[in-house]
Enzyme design. Structure first.
Site, short mmCIF file in Angstrom:
data_model
loop_
_atom_site.label_atom_id
_atom_site.label_comp_id
_atom_site.label_asym_id
_atom_site.label_seq_id
_atom_site.Cartn_x
_atom_site.Cartn_y
_atom_site.Cartn_z
N SER A 74 4.38 63.04 3.61
CA SER A 74 4.73 63.87 4.77
C SER A 74 5.45 63.06 5.84
CB SER A 74 3.45 64.46 5.38
OG SER A 74 3.71 65.12 6.60
N GLU B 95 4.71 69.24 8.57
CA GLU B 95 5.69 69.35 7.50
C GLU B 95 5.36 68.34 6.42
OE1 GLU B 95 7.82 72.04 7.67
OE2 GLU B 95 6.46 72.30 9.34
N THR B 96 5.00 68.84 5.25
CA THR B 96 4.38 68.04 4.21
C THR B 96 4.78 68.58 2.86
OG1 THR B 96 2.47 67.70 5.65
CG2 THR B 96 2.13 67.28 3.32
N ILE B 97 4.82 67.70 1.85
CA ILE B 97 4.88 68.17 0.47
C ILE B 97 3.63 67.71 -0.25
CG2 ILE B 97 7.40 68.25 0.38
CD1 ILE B 97 5.57 65.56 -1.62
N MET C 249 -0.82 72.13 1.45
CA MET C 249 -0.13 71.49 2.57
C MET C 249 -0.13 72.40 3.78
SD MET C 249 3.75 71.89 1.12
CE MET C 249 3.30 71.76 -0.60
#
Length: 547
Positions: A383, A364-366, A450
């Site tokens: 992240s 889960e990352t931006i 991502m």
């Protein structure tokens, strides 16, 4: 250019954004708007990036926040050079292989306090602003503070991801699990459920945390009042952080690694991240005539998938905290080494090679990208690892702590074997590409894709779309992708023609159901001869904009 995709899908009907002065692309519209406002007021790309990142910690909380880590590549127009920042945190001083084995663990847990490492993001925000910014950290936090206090309607893709958080603490009913769930529910599941698309969400506790940082600086986190609350709660839940660990945390400015390809140069950060896999893939593929195969033809996809397997296999034994690596990262990109790896590709048959130990298939990352009117560019990734990270929310703080410790292996003798005060292997990687010319190189593309192990293979696919098949930026982002997992298992996005899938299966590739597969979320900003182009992935809620 050859496009061999019989039923290529237009993912979102978007056009590439073109702008004369500056551009920004993020995964959520409120973050894009916040960053764009900074650019319009004359702020730098770095000012806008940190402002947008703070907003994303609020509006996309399952992906990112100050409980996570940060990496960035910054093109300085003043210096005409690229800088790399590693703002990832180390394990706590009590986190050892022996302790985890004594507790009966066969791997570092993916949830809970034992998976928590020092969050480096906030230190990275401050370091970027100190070196390249024109506004204070307090000014960068202000837009997110206002929205956190007043609230916002949740966007649809984020709402769908958030829904999965309802179950992350289901199962065990131990005292610690109940306490962890109660704190998590108080912050992120108002009324006992996740917000749906369009539901109003507020996070006044995050606003309070941001205000404390704005008033007192990042020391309030790294050794001060917020840090002490974090340490106390994590220790009480069985974790390994100490207040001295937070006080001793430092960011590191690093020299990016690079690989040349057809007159361009791709830059990635050195380990402890996996960016070197994208470079190795590109080096393996460089002499192969991919263009004549046709975009997303079976032959083309086969070569990319096989190159990915080779590069990722090398991550298993070689890559981790650079202080513990026995192989120089540059050796993985050396001519003789790459040629030997390339020779292992069978042009007609899929190989069955093991993935790295504890291979990561989700994250889960931006990712966001920004350019300003002076020519500064930043490739920025932040992240907390898994959805809502460790699942641990210290009461009253308004943010989740990452679970980056899960990136370690318990296998002895590896570069990435768990140990105290050590950086774990990281999946999050920003990308940057320059155009080579007679006098050197010029900045060209700030981009990222991502999504855990999707990232290096996504970097290569997006870059080849641009360099080999003459796509414009949004088209290159939209184009259908593959995602290889382990062995011969690979998922292909539905837009790729059925006859291509049949040929891949005949080669031995095992095609998995793509329905619930995350094929990554790209954001990108490109420098034109004059002005900027920007694109945002329709696989996310985001948007690109400019001024």
């Amino acid at each position: 250019p050859i496009h061999a995709q019989a039923n290529r899908m237009d993912m979102g009907g978007r056009s590439t954004v073109y702008a004369p002065n500056g551009a920004i692309a993020t995964s959520q519209p409120l973050a894009t708007a916040a960053g764009l406002s900074v650019l319009q007021r004359g702020g730098t790309a770095i000012d806008a990036a940190v402002t947008a990142a703070a907003m994303l910690g609020l509006v996309e909380p399952h992906m990112t926040g100050i409980g996570g880590d940060l990496f960035a590549l910054v093109w300085s127009a003043t210096d005409s050079r690229l800088y790399g920042l590693n703002a990832s945190g180390r394990s706590g001083s009590g986190m050892t292989r022996e302790v985890l084995l004594q507790r009966g663990r066969d791997r570092v847990p993916g949830r809970g306090a034992e998976s928590i490492t020092i969050p480096g993001a906030l230190s990275g925000w401050a370091a970027l602003l100190d070196r390249f910014g024109s506004i204070s950290l307090a000014q960068a936090l202000a837009p997110a503070i206002a929205v956190a206090d007043n609230g916002f309607p949740v966007s649809p893709i984020i709402a769908g991801d958030w829904l999965g958080a309802e179950d992350i603490w289901s199962g065990s009913q131990s005292k610690d699990v109940r306490r962890a769930r109660e704190s998590f529910v108080d912050t992120y599941l108002p009324g006992g459920r996740s917000p749906r698309a369009g539901d109003w969400f507020q996070n006044p506790e995050l606003a309070t945390t941001y205000r404390l940082v704005a008033e007192h600086g990042i020391g309030v986190f790294y050794g001060g009042a917020i840090g002490q609350r974090v340490v106390n709660w994590v220790a009480d839940m069985g974790g390994f952080l100490t207040i001295e660990d937070l006080r001793n945390h430092q960011v590191e400015w690093v020299e990016p690694l690079s690989a040349d390809f057809h007159g361009y140069r791709l830059y990635e950060l050195p380990p402890n991240g996996q960016g070197i896999a994208a470079l190795e893939m590109l080096r393996i593929l460089e002499p192969i005539d991919l263009t004549s195969m046709g975009h997303n033809s079976a032959e083309y996809l086969h070569y990319l998938i096989e190159a990915k397997k080779l590069a990722y296999a090398d991550l298993q034994y070689a890559v981790g905290d650079p202080d513990y690596m026995t192989m120089d990262p540059e050796d993985l990109l050396a001519d003789e080494f790459v040629a030997g790896r390339r020779a292992l590709i069978d042009p007609r048959h899929a190989a069955d090679r093991p993935e790295p130990a504890n291979a990561v298939t989700s994250s889960e990352t931006i990712y966001l990208s920004v350019a300003d009117q002076d020519g500064n560019m930043v490739s920025f990734i932040n992240s907390i690892y898994s959805p809502f990270g460790s699942g641990i929310v210290v009461p009253g703080t308004g943010f989740a702590l990452q679970n980056r410790g899960a990136g370690f292996t318990l296998t002895a003798g590896r570069a990435n074997t768990v140990a105290a005060n050590k950086r774990p292997f990281h999946t999050i990687i920003p990308g940057f590409a320059t155009k080579l010319n007679d006098t050197g190189e010029s900045p060209w593309l700030s981009f990222g894709v991502m999504g855990g192990s999707m990232q290096p293979q996504g970097h290569v696919q997006l870059l080849l779309n641009l360099l080999l098949f003459d796509m414009d930026l949004q088209e290159a982002v939209d184009a259908a992708r593959f995602r290889h997992f382990s062995g011969r298992q690979v998922a292909i996005e539905p837009a790729i023609a059925d006859d291509v899938l049949r040929v891949l299966e005949a080669m031995g590739h095992e095609l998995t159901d793509p329905t619930n597969v995350a094929f990554g979320g790209a954001q990108a900003v490109m420098r034109l001869r004059r002005g900027w182009a920007a694109a945002s992935d329709p696989r996310k809620d985001g948007m690109a904009s400019g001024h």
